[in-house]
Design a protein around this motif. Structure first.
Motif, PDB file in Angstrom:
ATOM      1  N   ASN A  59     -26.033 -20.938   6.580  1.00  0.00           N
ATOM      2  CA  ASN A  59     -25.942 -19.782   7.475  1.00  0.00           C
ATOM      3  C   ASN A  59     -25.264 -18.646   6.714  1.00  0.00           C
ATOM      4  O   ASN A  59     -24.038 -18.586   6.628  1.00  0.00           O
ATOM      5  CB  ASN A  59     -25.123 -20.143   8.722  1.00  0.00           C
ATOM      6  CG  ASN A  59     -25.771 -21.230   9.541  1.00  0.00           C
ATOM      7  OD1 ASN A  59     -26.802 -21.031  10.152  1.00  0.00           O
ATOM      8  ND2 ASN A  59     -25.156 -22.407   9.551  1.00  0.00           N
ATOM      9  N   ARG A  60     -26.068 -17.798   6.130  1.00  0.00           N
ATOM     10  CA  ARG A  60     -25.534 -16.779   5.231  1.00  0.00           C
ATOM     11  C   ARG A  60     -24.935 -15.596   5.992  1.00  0.00           C
ATOM     12  O   ARG A  60     -25.430 -15.206   7.050  1.00  0.00           O
ATOM     13  CB  ARG A  60     -26.629 -16.271   4.285  1.00  0.00           C
ATOM     14  CG  ARG A  60     -27.080 -17.331   3.297  1.00  0.00           C
ATOM     15  CD  ARG A  60     -28.040 -16.798   2.251  1.00  0.00           C
ATOM     16  NE  ARG A  60     -28.392 -17.845   1.304  1.00  0.00           N
ATOM     17  CZ  ARG A  60     -27.694 -18.129   0.206  1.00  0.00           C
ATOM     18  NH1 ARG A  60     -26.606 -17.418  -0.068  1.00  0.00           N
ATOM     19  NH2 ARG A  60     -28.061 -19.099  -0.603  1.00  0.00           N
ATOM     20  N   PRO A  61     -23.860 -15.023   5.450  1.00  0.00           N
ATOM     21  CA  PRO A  61     -23.313 -13.801   6.047  1.00  0.00           C
ATOM     22  C   PRO A  61     -24.283 -12.643   5.849  1.00  0.00           C
ATOM     23  O   PRO A  61     -25.184 -12.706   5.001  1.00  0.00           O
ATOM     24  CB  PRO A  61     -22.012 -13.580   5.266  1.00  0.00           C
ATOM     25  CG  PRO A  61     -22.228 -14.270   3.962  1.00  0.00           C
ATOM     26  CD  PRO A  61     -23.117 -15.447   4.254  1.00  0.00           C
ATOM     27  N   THR A  62     -24.123 -11.607   6.641  1.00  0.00           N
ATOM     28  CA  THR A  62     -24.952 -10.411   6.508  1.00  0.00           C
ATOM     29  C   THR A  62     -24.069  -9.232   6.135  1.00  0.00           C
ATOM     30  O   THR A  62     -22.903  -9.154   6.545  1.00  0.00           O
ATOM     31  CB  THR A  62     -25.700 -10.104   7.818  1.00  0.00           C
ATOM     32  OG1 THR A  62     -24.755  -9.967   8.880  1.00  0.00           O
ATOM     33  CG2 THR A  62     -26.669 -11.225   8.163  1.00  0.00           C
ATOM     34  N   ILE A  63     -24.631  -8.313   5.377  1.00  0.00           N
ATOM     35  CA  ILE A  63     -23.909  -7.125   4.965  1.00  0.00           C
ATOM     36  C   ILE A  63     -24.561  -5.905   5.599  1.00  0.00           C
ATOM     37  O   ILE A  63     -25.784  -5.861   5.768  1.00  0.00           O
ATOM     38  CB  ILE A  63     -23.885  -7.010   3.416  1.00  0.00           C
ATOM     39  CG1 ILE A  63     -22.829  -6.010   2.965  1.00  0.00           C
ATOM     40  CG2 ILE A  63     -25.260  -6.713   2.858  1.00  0.00           C
ATOM     41  CD1 ILE A  63     -22.463  -6.136   1.498  1.00  0.00           C
ATOM     42  N   TRP A  64     -23.741  -4.954   6.006  1.00  0.00           N
ATOM     43  CA  TRP A  64     -24.265  -3.785   6.703  1.00  0.00           C
ATOM     44  C   TRP A  64     -23.387  -2.583   6.416  1.00  0.00           C
ATOM     45  O   TRP A  64     -22.286  -2.701   5.871  1.00  0.00           O
ATOM     46  CB  TRP A  64     -24.341  -4.038   8.209  1.00  0.00           C
ATOM     47  CG  TRP A  64     -23.048  -4.473   8.832  1.00  0.00           C
ATOM     48  CD1 TRP A  64     -22.449  -5.679   8.696  1.00  0.00           C
ATOM     49  CD2 TRP A  64     -22.206  -3.697   9.685  1.00  0.00           C
ATOM     50  NE1 TRP A  64     -21.271  -5.729   9.407  1.00  0.00           N
ATOM     51  CE2 TRP A  64     -21.098  -4.523  10.031  1.00  0.00           C
ATOM     52  CE3 TRP A  64     -22.269  -2.410  10.198  1.00  0.00           C
ATOM     53  CZ2 TRP A  64     -20.071  -4.088  10.849  1.00  0.00           C
ATOM     54  CZ3 TRP A  64     -21.245  -1.981  11.036  1.00  0.00           C
ATOM     55  CH2 TRP A  64     -20.167  -2.802  11.354  1.00  0.00           C
ATOM     56  N   LEU A  65     -23.915  -1.404   6.739  1.00  0.00           N
ATOM     57  CA  LEU A  65     -23.217  -0.146   6.476  1.00  0.00           C
ATOM     58  C   LEU A  65     -22.639   0.412   7.771  1.00  0.00           C
ATOM     59  O   LEU A  65     -23.322   0.504   8.781  1.00  0.00           O
ATOM     60  CB  LEU A  65     -24.163   0.880   5.853  1.00  0.00           C
ATOM     61  CG  LEU A  65     -24.646   0.565   4.434  1.00  0.00           C
ATOM     62  CD1 LEU A  65     -25.679   1.592   3.995  1.00  0.00           C
ATOM     63  CD2 LEU A  65     -23.475   0.548   3.460  1.00  0.00           C
ATOM     64  N   ASP A  66     -21.388   0.776   7.711  1.00  0.00           N
ATOM     65  CA  ASP A  66     -20.699   1.400   8.839  1.00  0.00           C
ATOM     66  C   ASP A  66     -20.159   2.743   8.373  1.00  0.00           C
ATOM     67  O   ASP A  66     -19.091   2.822   7.767  1.00  0.00           O
ATOM     68  CB  ASP A  66     -19.559   0.503   9.327  1.00  0.00           C
ATOM     69  CG  ASP A  66     -18.825   1.094  10.525  1.00  0.00           C
ATOM     70  OD1 ASP A  66     -19.346   2.061  11.121  1.00  0.00           O
ATOM     71  OD2 ASP A  66     -17.733   0.598  10.846  1.00  0.00           O
ATOM     72  N   GLY A  68     -21.294   4.520   5.958  1.00  0.00           N
ATOM     73  CA  GLY A  68     -21.260   4.549   4.510  1.00  0.00           C
ATOM     74  C   GLY A  68     -20.370   3.483   3.893  1.00  0.00           C
ATOM     75  O   GLY A  68     -20.361   3.313   2.666  1.00  0.00           O
ATOM     76  N   VAL A  69     -19.621   2.752   4.724  1.00  0.00           N
ATOM     77  CA  VAL A  69     -18.752   1.692   4.235  1.00  0.00           C
ATOM     78  C   VAL A  69     -19.447   0.346   4.415  1.00  0.00           C
ATOM     79  O   VAL A  69     -19.903   0.006   5.515  1.00  0.00           O
ATOM     80  CB  VAL A  69     -17.402   1.687   4.994  1.00  0.00           C
ATOM     81  CG1 VAL A  69     -16.530   0.548   4.506  1.00  0.00           C
ATOM     82  CG2 VAL A  69     -16.703   3.020   4.840  1.00  0.00           C
ATOM     83  N   ARG A  70     -19.541  -0.429   3.342  1.00  0.00           N
ATOM     84  CA  ARG A  70     -20.206  -1.731   3.404  1.00  0.00           C
ATOM     85  C   ARG A  70     -19.277  -2.759   4.037  1.00  0.00           C
ATOM     86  O   ARG A  70     -18.118  -2.898   3.647  1.00  0.00           O
ATOM     87  CB  ARG A  70     -20.629  -2.172   2.003  1.00  0.00           C
ATOM     88  CG  ARG A  70     -21.676  -1.252   1.393  1.00  0.00           C
ATOM     89  CD  ARG A  70     -21.933  -1.583  -0.064  1.00  0.00           C
ATOM     90  NE  ARG A  70     -22.617  -2.855  -0.218  1.00  0.00           N
ATOM     91  CZ  ARG A  70     -23.936  -3.031  -0.094  1.00  0.00           C
ATOM     92  NH1 ARG A  70     -24.704  -1.993   0.220  1.00  0.00           N
ATOM     93  NH2 ARG A  70     -24.473  -4.212  -0.275  1.00  0.00           N
ATOM     94  N   LYS A  71     -19.809  -3.495   5.031  1.00  0.00           N
ATOM     95  CA  LYS A  71     -19.034  -4.515   5.712  1.00  0.00           C
ATOM     96  C   LYS A  71     -19.839  -5.807   5.793  1.00  0.00           C
ATOM     97  O   LYS A  71     -21.070  -5.792   5.718  1.00  0.00           O
ATOM     98  CB  LYS A  71     -18.637  -4.055   7.121  1.00  0.00           C
ATOM     99  CG  LYS A  71     -17.684  -2.872   7.120  1.00  0.00           C
ATOM    100  CD  LYS A  71     -17.212  -2.554   8.533  1.00  0.00           C
ATOM    101  CE  LYS A  71     -16.203  -1.407   8.525  1.00  0.00           C
ATOM    102  NZ  LYS A  71     -15.709  -1.102   9.888  1.00  0.00           N
ATOM    103  N   ILE A  72     -19.131  -6.909   5.964  1.00  0.00           N
ATOM    104  CA  ILE A  72     -19.769  -8.223   6.032  1.00  0.00           C
ATOM    105  C   ILE A  72     -19.482  -8.855   7.390  1.00  0.00           C
ATOM    106  O   ILE A  72     -18.348  -8.850   7.864  1.00  0.00           O
ATOM    107  CB  ILE A  72     -19.265  -9.148   4.907  1.00  0.00           C
ATOM    108  CG1 ILE A  72     -19.716  -8.616   3.539  1.00  0.00           C
ATOM    109  CG2 ILE A  72     -19.789 -10.572   5.111  1.00  0.00           C
ATOM    110  CD1 ILE A  72     -19.208  -9.443   2.377  1.00  0.00           C
ATOM    111  N   THR A  73     -20.532  -9.390   7.997  1.00  0.00           N
ATOM    112  CA  THR A  73     -20.386 -10.170   9.221  1.00  0.00           C
ATOM    113  C   THR A  73     -20.611 -11.634   8.882  1.00  0.00           C
ATOM    114  O   THR A  73     -21.660 -12.005   8.346  1.00  0.00           O
ATOM    115  CB  THR A  73     -21.407  -9.722  10.286  1.00  0.00           C
ATOM    116  OG1 THR A  73     -21.178  -8.353  10.625  1.00  0.00           O
ATOM    117  CG2 THR A  73     -21.269 -10.565  11.544  1.00  0.00           C
TER     118      THR A  73
END
Length: 332
Positions: A59-66, A68-73
């Motif tokens: 179950n891989r984490p996902t990365i997203w932009l908030d 312009g800041v990269r965050k990981i869920t």
């Protein structure tokens, strides 16, 4: 140690759980809890440590932009509280996550720790499985418990299942050993159309949950989504003669099995639900039962819709189940 700062004192709380993965064919169970969270604007108050329970290569984490800041869920299990209000208020503790990859006993103990601290009176675990059920008929939902007294008082089946189990079965047994009343509700999803989402199965789970805990659940657009899903499956399957014949066979078996029930308690339950929804409408005016609660999806046993099914069969998303005349065998 569990700390629950900021969580208000709850009224007759019930814990509702669902986990993505093996116990969640068509995403029906996890979608039901997501619906409750969305309709009642649940507030997350806790999340289990993902490092303790999940294999991130599975179950891989996902990365997203908030902004312009990269965050990981990170994949995890979260708990939220919803306050239902109404004439008979009852609070819900929603547990929604992914079936853990490891340390299942510790995982269940953490969930039970929250249940104890919050004064939860009943745990309901939702699941969905693949079965030999036609998409043109009402979705079978089975209520199962390991507690003989609970089975008698709540009109549930006492679990007789033996075989491989998932986190739904393990959590229910953990509740039983801890003395916490627990029930699992299982929806049977047609094995030949198991791809998520399945709003018809989600709606069936919510209707059964509504009866179980005596709580009016706002359905929002779910009945219309369920109608659209069934029409879509009809259209996809319309040109496949072999599939049509197969589904007709499933329909005949299902209708034969349903004849005794259709004349008794099932009809009474439908009528009671219709009356509750009528009374909740402004002015108490009745509407057609099919529009009030989605019961247009509950075809009469003698009724016939054009037998159709899609060509593809997908074995993923949940445990397969053989369906006999009394419905799919479920675990508890």
């Amino acid at each position: 140690m569990i700390e629950l700062e900021g969580v208000p004192e709850l009224i007759d709380p019930v814990m509702i759980c669902a986990f993505e993965g093996w116990n969640d064919a068509g995403d029906a169970a996890s979608s039901a809890v997501a619906h409750l969270d969305r309709e009642w604007k649940g507030e997350v108050f806790a999340a289990l440590d993902a490092e303790d329970y999940y294999d991130f290569q599975v179950n891989r984490p996902t990365i997203w932009l908030d902004g312009g800041v990269r965050k990981i869920t990170w994949p995890t299990t979260r708990l939220s509280v919803v306050r239902t209000g109404g004439a008979k208020p009852r609070d819900l503790v929603l547990v929604r996550g992914i079936e853990p990859s490891m340390r299942w006993r510790s995982f269940c103990n953490e969930i039970l720790g929250f249940a104890h601290e919050l004064g939860v009176e009943l745990v309901v675990v939702l699941g969905s499985l693949l079965g030999d059920t036609p998409h043109t008929r009402p979705v079978p939902v089975t209520g199962v418990t390991s507690d003989p007294d609970l089975a008698r008082t709540m009109d549930l089946e006492q679990s007789r299942y033996e075989g491989p189990t998932g986190i739904v079965g393990v959590l229910q047994e953990a509740c039983a050993h801890a003395g916490v009343p627990a029930v699992s509700l299982w929806a049977a999803v047609p094995h030949y159309v198991s791809q998520p989402p399945n709003p018809k199965a989600t709606l069936a789970l919510l209707n059964r949950l509504e009866d179980l805990i005596d709580l009016r659940i706002p359905l929002g657009e779910l009945p219309e989504d369920a109608r659209a899903w069934q029409l879509g499956v009809d259209q996809l399957a319309a040109e496949d003669r072999e599939v049509a014949e197969y589904v007709q066979t499933l329909e005949e078996a299902r209708d034969t099995a349903d004849l005794p029930e259709a004349s008794g308690e099932a009809i009474a339950r439908e009528f009671e639900r219709y009356l509750r929804r009528r009374d909740d409408r402004p002015g108490g005016h009745a509407t057609e039962p099919g529009l009030a609660d989605g019961s247009y999806l509950r075809d009469s046993p003698g009724g016939r819709t054009r037998p159709q099914r899609p060509a593809a069969k997908d074995d993923g998303g949940g445990p397969a189940a053989e369906e006999e005349q009394d419905g799919p065998e479920t675990e508890g």
